[in-house]
Design a protein around this motif. Structure first.
Motif: not given
Lengths: 224, 224
Positions: A197-207, A217-220
């Motif tokens: 959920k946090y990763f998604s809020e940060e725009g790293i992933v889409e669930l 990927k860069k942020k990941l």
């Protein structure tokens, strides 16, 4: 005359092959059989069996520890070309623990049965040494996993897991439930869901239902 | 002529000794030195050194992992007669992780330097095999520790720890702080203090300043 498929694969993957006599080579091939494991099969079940040494031709084996109440911790995974030695732990006296091994994909192996491997290891120091050297390599894998589990923050561990998954599959999508990811990471589903959920809020992933799409990927990688 | 102290100890503790040539035996003894570590000394410091193989004559070495923020997890302890191989991890290529080792008591060892051990392991398969077999035994120790840390309840772990301590020392008293016990167990001081309070309420132990007295061994063992 030594059977060809056996000797070809062994020459490539077994450093001890050149130290075997012709009789030993023949004995090894006579005691080796191709086995197919369907995805999801339990290949090795703790100390209740000792099937032998597996040379993986294709597929994936996952090795894990299991607690009495069923929690499981992934120790490492093996792929085509790897040799699985802990499925023959009964052969090597210095190994006094046991693990579980599942086929995570349809997997083809060459199986050297335990009795034959023990006989060769007892009579040829190069075979014994190969077994223990391989065990030391797996020890290294386990120590790496332990570092992740014991010391690393959940965000870093999840980022490493997602990054490994997409580099293995070559896709940006990971079709796994939070429950499955937690099991692989030796973590709890709640922790994984919260981090995703946090990763998604940060725009790293889409669930999405049944999966995760990596969109930055860069942020990941910056989390690793 | 081979120096006596060296060869006597090596005959007893090194299975490869009988497979060495006289020249190799002499070379090994020439590259072995007695070392004394005072209690509390850091013997091996992660990947920043690779001192060599230690044959422990007396004392105690503790092997542990360390996180970036200083948390430490005890993996295993070695005593007189044991051989410490991870202090020479640079010699064995299959070992790609590193650990820390401290002298927990005044400790006397014979130290075989890394360069000499590597040379012998490269030229004599029995030496190499000995190193890897020993590594596999330590792998077993680590897996045991991991079972404790990852899966077992805090009460059971503490009971095992206390029971091990009194059987090692032969006394019913354990002169350690809660902080020290937590460090050995890879746990938190708060957890240890809480469990000790519970053990004390159950009449298993008596707590006093700087130590713990076991007053009901039977009840202690029933927790294990």
């Amino acid at each position: 005359m030594i059977e060809n498929d056996c000797s070809d694969l062994f020459v490539q993957n077994f450093s001890f092959w050149k130290h075997l006599t012709d009789t030993e080579k023949q004995f090894l091939c006579d005691n080796t059989a191709p086995v197919h494991y369907f995805k999801g099969t339990n290949v090795h079940n703790g100390n209740s069996d000792c099937i032998g040494v597996l040379l993986i031709k294709s597929g994936q084996l996952r090795t894990y520890m299991l607690s009495e109440d069923g929690r499981d911790i992934t120790l490492y995974r093996l792929f085509g070309g790897d040799v699985c030695i802990l499925s023959a732990s009964c052969v090597l006296d210095a190994i006094t623990f046991d693990v579980f091994i599942d086929a995570e994909e349809d997997t083809d192996v060459l199986l050297i049965n335990s009795a034959a491997f023990r006989q060769l290891a007892d009579q040829n120091i190069y075979v014994k040494c190969f077994g223990y050297q391989l065990t030391a390599a797996r020890f290294s894998d386990v120590m790496w996993a332990m570092q992740q589990i014991l010391f690393m923050g959940a965000d870093k561990r999840l980022a490493i897991f997602l990054s490994d998954e997409i580099s293995k599959s070559g896709s940006n999508e990971i079709k796994m439930t939070h429950e499955q990811i937690a099991r692989y990471m030796g973590s709890a589903r709640e922790v994984v869901s919260r981090m995703l959920k946090y990763f998604s809020e940060e725009g790293i992933v889409e669930l999405y239902r049944g999966g995760i799409r990596i969109i930055d990927k860069k942020k990941l990688h910056s989390l690793i």
